[in-house]
Scaffold this motif. Structure first.
Motif, PDB file in Angstrom:
ATOM      1  N   SER A 183       0.823  -1.214   0.000  1.00  0.00           N
ATOM      2  CA  SER A 183       0.000   0.000   0.000  1.00  0.00           C
ATOM      3  C   SER A 183       0.854   1.260   0.000  1.00  0.00           C
ATOM      4  O   SER A 183       0.563   2.221  -0.723  1.00  0.00           O
ATOM      5  CB  SER A 183      -0.931   0.002   1.210  1.00  0.00           C
ATOM      6  N   ILE A 184       1.910   1.271   0.808  1.00  0.00           N
ATOM      7  CA  ILE A 184       2.756   2.468   0.854  1.00  0.00           C
ATOM      8  C   ILE A 184       3.521   2.645  -0.452  1.00  0.00           C
ATOM      9  O   ILE A 184       3.761   3.774  -0.904  1.00  0.00           O
ATOM     10  CB  ILE A 184       3.727   2.423   2.064  1.00  0.00           C
ATOM     11  N   LEU A 185       3.876   1.528  -1.118  1.00  0.00           N
ATOM     12  CA  LEU A 185       4.532   1.628  -2.428  1.00  0.00           C
ATOM     13  C   LEU A 185       3.591   2.242  -3.460  1.00  0.00           C
ATOM     14  O   LEU A 185       4.008   3.067  -4.281  1.00  0.00           O
ATOM     15  CB  LEU A 185       4.997   0.245  -2.887  1.00  0.00           C
ATOM     16  N   ALA A 186       2.311   1.843  -3.414  1.00  0.00           N
ATOM     17  CA  ALA A 186       1.329   2.433  -4.330  1.00  0.00           C
ATOM     18  C   ALA A 186       1.161   3.917  -4.054  1.00  0.00           C
ATOM     19  O   ALA A 186       1.095   4.734  -4.985  1.00  0.00           O
ATOM     20  CB  ALA A 186      -0.011   1.715  -4.186  1.00  0.00           C
ATOM     21  N   ALA A 187       1.105   4.287  -2.773  1.00  0.00           N
ATOM     22  CA  ALA A 187       0.974   5.701  -2.415  1.00  0.00           C
ATOM     23  C   ALA A 187       2.159   6.505  -2.932  1.00  0.00           C
ATOM     24  O   ALA A 187       1.994   7.602  -3.484  1.00  0.00           O
ATOM     25  CB  ALA A 187       0.854   5.837  -0.888  1.00  0.00           C
ATOM     26  N   LEU A 188       3.358   5.966  -2.790  1.00  0.00           N
ATOM     27  CA  LEU A 188       4.558   6.652  -3.275  1.00  0.00           C
ATOM     28  C   LEU A 188       4.565   6.745  -4.797  1.00  0.00           C
ATOM     29  O   LEU A 188       5.019   7.747  -5.365  1.00  0.00           O
ATOM     30  CB  LEU A 188       5.808   5.921  -2.787  1.00  0.00           C
ATOM     31  N   GLY A 189       4.045   5.707  -5.462  1.00  0.00           N
ATOM     32  CA  GLY A 189       3.958   5.744  -6.924  1.00  0.00           C
ATOM     33  C   GLY A 189       3.078   6.891  -7.398  1.00  0.00           C
ATOM     34  O   GLY A 189       3.431   7.614  -8.347  1.00  0.00           O
ATOM     35  N   PHE A 190       1.935   7.072  -6.755  1.00  0.00           N
ATOM     36  CA  PHE A 190       1.055   8.196  -7.107  1.00  0.00           C
ATOM     37  C   PHE A 190       1.717   9.530  -6.792  1.00  0.00           C
ATOM     38  O   PHE A 190       1.595  10.485  -7.561  1.00  0.00           O
ATOM     39  CB  PHE A 190      -0.280   8.077  -6.363  1.00  0.00           C
ATOM     40  N   LEU A 191       2.397   9.588  -5.659  1.00  0.00           N
ATOM     41  CA  LEU A 191       3.037  10.847  -5.268  1.00  0.00           C
ATOM     42  C   LEU A 191       4.135  11.234  -6.259  1.00  0.00           C
ATOM     43  O   LEU A 191       4.236  12.403  -6.658  1.00  0.00           O
ATOM     44  CB  LEU A 191       3.620  10.709  -3.857  1.00  0.00           C
ATOM     45  N   VAL A 192       4.937  10.249  -6.681  1.00  0.00           N
ATOM     46  CA  VAL A 192       6.074  10.532  -7.564  1.00  0.00           C
ATOM     47  C   VAL A 192       5.598  10.884  -8.964  1.00  0.00           C
ATOM     48  O   VAL A 192       5.893  11.977  -9.486  1.00  0.00           O
ATOM     49  CB  VAL A 192       7.037   9.327  -7.609  1.00  0.00           C
ATOM     50  N   TYR A 193       4.830   9.983  -9.618  1.00  0.00           N
ATOM     51  CA  TYR A 193       4.473  10.228 -11.010  1.00  0.00           C
ATOM     52  C   TYR A 193       3.282  11.157 -11.163  1.00  0.00           C
ATOM     53  O   TYR A 193       3.225  11.932 -12.125  1.00  0.00           O
ATOM     54  CB  TYR A 193       4.241   8.904 -11.735  1.00  0.00           C
ATOM     55  N   GLY A 194       2.325  11.097 -10.223  1.00  0.00           N
ATOM     56  CA  GLY A 194       1.245  12.079 -10.258  1.00  0.00           C
ATOM     57  C   GLY A 194       1.784  13.479 -10.032  1.00  0.00           C
ATOM     58  O   GLY A 194       1.395  14.435 -10.710  1.00  0.00           O
ATOM     59  N   GLY A 195       2.709  13.601  -9.075  1.00  0.00           N
ATOM     60  CA  GLY A 195       3.321  14.909  -8.808  1.00  0.00           C
ATOM     61  C   GLY A 195       4.146  15.405  -9.971  1.00  0.00           C
ATOM     62  O   GLY A 195       4.078  16.589 -10.349  1.00  0.00           O
ATOM     63  N   ARG A 196       4.952  14.517 -10.573  1.00  0.00           N
ATOM     64  CA  ARG A 196       5.770  14.924 -11.726  1.00  0.00           C
ATOM     65  C   ARG A 196       4.904  15.401 -12.887  1.00  0.00           C
ATOM     66  O   ARG A 196       5.198  16.433 -13.512  1.00  0.00           O
ATOM     67  CB  ARG A 196       6.636  13.752 -12.188  1.00  0.00           C
ATOM     68  N   LEU A 197       3.853  14.645 -13.186  1.00  0.00           N
ATOM     69  CA  LEU A 197       2.981  15.018 -14.300  1.00  0.00           C
ATOM     70  C   LEU A 197       2.251  16.319 -14.002  1.00  0.00           C
ATOM     71  O   LEU A 197       2.081  17.164 -14.888  1.00  0.00           O
ATOM     72  CB  LEU A 197       1.979  13.894 -14.568  1.00  0.00           C
ATOM     73  N   PHE A 198       1.823  16.488 -12.758  1.00  0.00           N
ATOM     74  CA  PHE A 198       1.113  17.713 -12.362  1.00  0.00           C
ATOM     75  C   PHE A 198       2.005  18.940 -12.572  1.00  0.00           C
ATOM     76  O   PHE A 198       1.579  19.933 -13.176  1.00  0.00           O
ATOM     77  CB  PHE A 198       0.676  17.613 -10.906  1.00  0.00           C
ATOM     78  N   PHE A 199       3.232  18.884 -12.092  1.00  0.00           N
ATOM     79  CA  PHE A 199       4.127  20.041 -12.217  1.00  0.00           C
ATOM     80  C   PHE A 199       4.596  20.244 -13.652  1.00  0.00           C
ATOM     81  O   PHE A 199       4.874  21.377 -14.060  1.00  0.00           O
ATOM     82  CB  PHE A 199       5.318  19.887 -11.271  1.00  0.00           C
ATOM     83  N   MET A 200       4.645  19.161 -14.430  1.00  0.00           N
ATOM     84  CA  MET A 200       4.977  19.307 -15.838  1.00  0.00           C
ATOM     85  C   MET A 200       3.859  20.038 -16.573  1.00  0.00           C
ATOM     86  O   MET A 200       4.115  20.931 -17.396  1.00  0.00           O
ATOM     87  CB  MET A 200       5.210  17.935 -16.472  1.00  0.00           C
ATOM     88  N   LEU A 201       2.602  19.688 -16.256  1.00  0.00           N
ATOM     89  CA  LEU A 201       1.463  20.360 -16.880  1.00  0.00           C
ATOM     90  C   LEU A 201       1.387  21.826 -16.475  1.00  0.00           C
ATOM     91  O   LEU A 201       0.954  22.673 -17.256  1.00  0.00           O
ATOM     92  CB  LEU A 201       0.165  19.645 -16.500  1.00  0.00           C
ATOM     93  N   ARG A 202       1.798  22.141 -15.256  1.00  0.00           N
ATOM     94  CA  ARG A 202       1.768  23.529 -14.796  1.00  0.00           C
ATOM     95  C   ARG A 202       2.712  24.417 -15.593  1.00  0.00           C
ATOM     96  O   ARG A 202       2.497  25.630 -15.700  1.00  0.00           O
ATOM     97  CB  ARG A 202       2.141  23.609 -13.316  1.00  0.00           C
TER      98      ARG A 202
END
Length: 291
Positions: A183-202
């Motif tokens: 579960s914590i690995l999944a959470a980190l996966g969302f944080l890393v790639y969701g965060g990267r994509l979010f800031f790239m779109l910004r």
């Protein structure tokens, strides 16, 4: 005339705690409350499963010429995960009474593993977008996704088989810790790639078409999925060391209601709502969107 002064009536903290504890125990030990809560969970899961199936059918009718895209697989797996949960809670009395105990763990934990596989599809999709935008290789991303999932199921099945043969409390503890780590690995996966994509779109120009909508989608889904997997990790880890927090028994219906609403039902419903948009009728041969 003298004024009457009303003195506040305060209950000692211990008495309030006792009242709350009595209420909690009364609900947990009541078969009526148990049935009501578990049937409510069954209905909620069935509703989310039906929504996922309807969305899958709508997508198939819109783009029948394409095979199993990432978007279609995501909705199919949502339908399966929530459908299995609905069946388990609909027959909760029979499920929790099964022997050996390992069989109960299989029925309760397997949908959670499928939930992991379903929502890490989003991480895979976002990772592919991010790598393509950065001109980075993407050929190994799907291999990593498949390898992680195969390893996860292999370890979990091994734990189930061992518990089937020997109902060992230490191995059961290891199984719960393993779920918490996943579960914590999944959470980190969302944080890393969701965060990267979010800031790239910004960093895209403000006038870019769909920029604000995509920012909202990625940011919202990242926050929802990161939170739900983080809560899952905390609760599963706590239940590994505290029998009063166990989710694998019939007489903890309130805890089950809170847990499954927070980590599966509400996140699934919100993500399905956010990603409800259908693909356009005329699309390129490279179509494989997830939103």
């Amino acid at each position: 005339m003298g004024r009457l002064i009303k003195m506040p009536v305060e209950l000692p903290a211990m008495e309030i705690g006792a009242m709350v504890g009595d209420w909690w125990e009364e609900i947990n030990e009541s078969t009526q409350w148990q049935d009501g809560i578990f049937y409510a969970l069954c209905g909620a899961y069935a509703l989310v499963s039906a929504v996922a199936l309807i969305q899958l059918i709508r997508i198939e009718l819109r783009v029948p010429e394409y095979g199993w895209t990432t978007q279609k697989v995501f909705h199919l797996m949502n339908f399966i995960v929530n459908g299995v949960r609905a069946i388990v809670f609909g027959f909760h009395n029979q499920v929790f009474a099964m022997r050996p105990q390992a069989l109960v763990l299989v029925l309760l934990d397997l949908p959670g593993l499928l939930f992991f596989s379903t929502y890490t599809l989003l991480v895979l999709f976002w990772a592919e977008i991010y790598h393509q935008a950065r001109s980075l290789p993407t050929d190994k991303l799907r291999v990593v996704y498949i390898s992680v999932n195969v390893a996860m199921y292999f370890v979990q099945v091994s734990i189930w088989v061992y518990l089937w043969v020997d109902d060992n409390s230490v191995v059961e503890l290891i199984g719960k810790i393993f779920i918490a780590v996943v579960s914590i690995l999944a959470a980190l996966g969302f944080l890393v790639y969701g965060g990267r994509l979010f800031f790239m779109l910004r960093r895209f120009p403000i006038e870019s078409k769909g920029r604000r909508k995509k920012l909202h989608e990625v940011g919202s889904v990242t926050a929802i999925c990161f939170t739900c997997f983080l809560i899952r990790c905390f609760v599963v880890f706590l239940s590994a060391f505290d029998a009063d927090a166990s989710l694998d028994v019939l007489d903890h219906p309130v805890l089950n209601l809170i847990y499954y609403m927070l980590v599966e039902i509400l996140p699934s419903a919100l993500v399905l709502f956010i990603l409800r948009k259908l693909p356009p009728k005329r699309i390129s041969a490279q179509y494989h969107p997830i939103c």
